[in-house]
Design a protein around this motif. Structure first.
Motif, PDB file in Angstrom:
ATOM      1  N   GLU A 193       4.401 123.053 -18.196  1.00 15.02           N
ATOM      2  CA  GLU A 193       3.872 121.890 -17.473  1.00 15.02           C
ATOM      3  C   GLU A 193       3.399 120.815 -18.445  1.00 15.02           C
ATOM      4  OE1 GLU A 193       2.228 124.082 -13.419  1.00 15.02           O
ATOM      5  OE2 GLU A 193       0.878 123.803 -15.132  1.00 15.02           O
ATOM      6  N   ARG A 194       2.761 121.223 -19.516  1.00 18.82           N
ATOM      7  CA  ARG A 194       2.256 120.266 -20.515  1.00 18.82           C
ATOM      8  C   ARG A 194       3.413 119.466 -21.119  1.00 18.82           C
ATOM      9  NH1 ARG A 194      -0.466 123.636 -23.027  1.00 18.82           N
ATOM     10  NH2 ARG A 194      -2.375 123.339 -21.861  1.00 18.82           N
ATOM     11  N   GLU A 195       4.496 120.166 -21.457  1.00 14.88           N
ATOM     12  CA  GLU A 195       5.670 119.502 -22.033  1.00 14.88           C
ATOM     13  C   GLU A 195       6.312 118.557 -21.019  1.00 14.88           C
ATOM     14  OE1 GLU A 195      10.045 120.571 -23.940  1.00 14.88           O
ATOM     15  OE2 GLU A 195       8.612 122.175 -23.596  1.00 14.88           O
ATOM     16  N   ALA A 196       6.489 119.021 -19.784  1.00 10.59           N
ATOM     17  CA  ALA A 196       7.094 118.191 -18.742  1.00 10.59           C
ATOM     18  C   ALA A 196       6.218 116.973 -18.435  1.00 10.59           C
ATOM     19  CB  ALA A 196       7.323 119.016 -17.474  1.00 10.59           C
ATOM     20  N   TRP A 197       4.891 117.175 -18.387  1.00 10.97           N
ATOM     21  CA  TRP A 197       3.938 116.093 -18.119  1.00 10.97           C
ATOM     22  C   TRP A 197       4.088 114.985 -19.167  1.00 10.97           C
ATOM     23  CZ3 TRP A 197       1.170 114.461 -14.216  1.00 10.97           C
ATOM     24  CH2 TRP A 197       0.010 113.720 -14.392  1.00 10.97           C
ATOM     25  N   ALA A 198       4.160 115.373 -20.423  1.00  7.74           N
ATOM     26  CA  ALA A 198       4.315 114.390 -21.504  1.00  7.74           C
ATOM     27  C   ALA A 198       5.654 113.665 -21.387  1.00  7.74           C
ATOM     28  CB  ALA A 198       4.189 115.079 -22.860  1.00  7.74           C
ATOM     29  N   GLN A 199       6.723 114.393 -21.070  1.00  6.29           N
ATOM     30  CA  GLN A 199       8.038 113.775 -20.941  1.00  6.29           C
ATOM     31  C   GLN A 199       8.080 112.804 -19.763  1.00  6.29           C
ATOM     32  OE1 GLN A 199      10.710 117.109 -20.655  1.00  6.29           O
ATOM     33  NE2 GLN A 199      10.686 117.477 -22.870  1.00  6.29           N
ATOM     34  N   THR A 203       0.546 112.562  -7.496  1.00  8.03           N
ATOM     35  CA  THR A 203       1.891 112.842  -6.998  1.00  8.03           C
ATOM     36  C   THR A 203       2.801 113.281  -8.141  1.00  8.03           C
ATOM     37  OG1 THR A 203       1.574 111.183  -5.275  1.00  8.03           O
ATOM     38  CG2 THR A 203       3.837 111.881  -5.703  1.00  8.03           C
ATOM     39  N   VAL A 204       2.687 112.612  -9.270  1.00  9.97           N
ATOM     40  CA  VAL A 204       3.488 112.989 -10.438  1.00  9.97           C
ATOM     41  C   VAL A 204       3.085 114.378 -10.914  1.00  9.97           C
ATOM     42  CG1 VAL A 204       4.124 112.381 -12.808  1.00  9.97           C
ATOM     43  CG2 VAL A 204       3.845 110.578 -11.100  1.00  9.97           C
ATOM     44  N   ALA A 205       1.806 114.696 -10.868  1.00 11.72           N
ATOM     45  CA  ALA A 205       1.344 116.030 -11.273  1.00 11.72           C
ATOM     46  C   ALA A 205       1.904 117.104 -10.342  1.00 11.72           C
ATOM     47  CB  ALA A 205      -0.183 116.073 -11.286  1.00 11.72           C
ATOM     48  N   ARG A 206       1.905 116.841  -9.035  1.00 19.52           N
ATOM     49  CA  ARG A 206       2.489 117.810  -8.091  1.00 19.52           C
ATOM     50  C   ARG A 206       3.966 118.002  -8.386  1.00 19.52           C
ATOM     51  NH1 ARG A 206      -0.112 115.124  -4.171  1.00 19.52           N
ATOM     52  NH2 ARG A 206       1.796 114.320  -3.289  1.00 19.52           N
ATOM     53  N   TYR A 207       4.664 116.884  -8.620  1.00 20.46           N
ATOM     54  CA  TYR A 207       6.085 116.970  -8.947  1.00 20.46           C
ATOM     55  C   TYR A 207       6.287 117.786 -10.225  1.00 20.46           C
ATOM     56  CZ  TYR A 207      10.588 115.802 -10.895  1.00 20.46           C
ATOM     57  OH  TYR A 207      11.823 115.908 -11.461  1.00 20.46           O
ATOM     58  N   CYS A 208       5.482 117.516 -11.231  1.00 20.34           N
ATOM     59  CA  CYS A 208       5.586 118.217 -12.515  1.00 20.34           C
ATOM     60  C   CYS A 208       5.432 119.724 -12.309  1.00 20.34           C
ATOM     61  CB  CYS A 208       4.525 117.686 -13.468  1.00 20.34           C
ATOM     62  SG  CYS A 208       4.529 118.463 -15.092  1.00 20.34           S
ATOM     63  N   ARG A 209       4.407 120.111 -11.585  1.00 24.21           N
ATOM     64  CA  ARG A 209       4.139 121.538 -11.354  1.00 24.21           C
ATOM     65  C   ARG A 209       5.290 122.174 -10.569  1.00 24.21           C
ATOM     66  NH1 ARG A 209      -1.832 123.121 -10.331  1.00 24.21           N
ATOM     67  NH2 ARG A 209      -1.696 123.351 -12.587  1.00 24.21           N
ATOM     68  N   MET A 210       5.755 121.487  -9.528  1.00 22.87           N
ATOM     69  CA  MET A 210       6.845 122.028  -8.714  1.00 22.87           C
ATOM     70  C   MET A 210       8.159 122.061  -9.486  1.00 22.87           C
ATOM     71  SD  MET A 210       5.860 120.195  -5.107  1.00 22.87           S
ATOM     72  CE  MET A 210       7.268 120.790  -4.215  1.00 22.87           C
ATOM     73  N   MET A 211       8.412 121.026 -10.294  1.00 17.63           N
ATOM     74  CA  MET A 211       9.650 120.954 -11.058  1.00 17.63           C
ATOM     75  C   MET A 211       9.760 122.137 -12.018  1.00 17.63           C
ATOM     76  SD  MET A 211      10.844 118.149 -13.880  1.00 17.63           S
ATOM     77  CE  MET A 211       9.554 118.693 -14.978  1.00 17.63           C
ATOM     78  N   MET A 241      -2.979 123.492 -17.087  1.00 14.51           N
ATOM     79  CA  MET A 241      -1.527 123.400 -17.241  1.00 14.51           C
ATOM     80  C   MET A 241      -1.050 124.531 -18.151  1.00 14.51           C
ATOM     81  SD  MET A 241      -0.478 119.447 -17.905  1.00 14.51           S
ATOM     82  CE  MET A 241      -1.638 119.082 -19.187  1.00 14.51           C
ATOM     83  N   ASP A 242       0.130 125.061 -17.845  1.00 13.84           N
ATOM     84  CA  ASP A 242       0.727 125.992 -18.794  1.00 13.84           C
ATOM     85  C   ASP A 242       1.569 125.175 -19.779  1.00 13.84           C
ATOM     86  OD1 ASP A 242       3.233 125.490 -17.613  1.00 13.84           O
ATOM     87  OD2 ASP A 242       3.176 127.304 -16.391  1.00 13.84           O
ATOM     88  N   ALA A 243       2.177 125.828 -20.738  1.00 11.10           N
ATOM     89  CA  ALA A 243       2.915 125.126 -21.793  1.00 11.10           C
ATOM     90  C   ALA A 243       4.087 124.314 -21.233  1.00 11.10           C
ATOM     91  CB  ALA A 243       3.404 126.125 -22.832  1.00 11.10           C
TER      92      ALA A 243
END
Length: 135
Positions: A43-49, A67-75, A39-41
């Protein structure tokens, strides 16, 4: 002659009630990142949120981590200035699938539980503050 309808028919596809999600969101650390690569920074922040939201309680029960990880990366990519319309469309679709919009929450029968005790406490504290300010 056709049969008259029953006044109290038995449903074959029983309805389930709403799924109540805690207003305070999911507690604890987010799950381990399930996708290949680091994860980049952002993605890490969005993942936690994302994993602190009320919806995350349902995702965890349903096992939707990938699925949430794919969404996080795409978002994260979709929030960049040069994001394509196709990417923005895919992010919108995943937002709906994950219950991140009011409409999709209604469709999924997900509701945020209200903290009535906390609301009354805030109201009474607010009222006390107004009384002190006047007095």
């Amino acid at each position: 002659m056709p049969a008259t309808p029953k006044h109290d028919p038995v449903r074959r596809n029983a309805r389930v009630g709403p799924v109540m999600l805690p207003a305070e969101g999911r507690k604890g650390d987010p799950p381990k990142w399930p996708l290949p690569g680091r994860m980049d920074a952002a993605e890490r922040e969005a993942w936690a949120q994302l994993w602190a939201t009320p919806q995350a309680v349902a995702w965890e029960r349903l096992g939707w981590t990938r699925t949430v990880a794919r969404y996080c990366r795409m978002m994260v990519q979709a929030e960049k200035r040069d994001a394509s319309a196709a990417l923005l469309g895919q992010v919108t679709i995943l937002e709906d699938r994950l219950g991140l919009t009011p409409k999709s929450m209604r469709i999924l029968l997900w509701q945020i539980a209200t903290d009535e005790v906390g609301q009354k406490r805030e109201q009474s504290e607010g009222a006390r503050g107004r009384i002190k300010a006047v007095g």
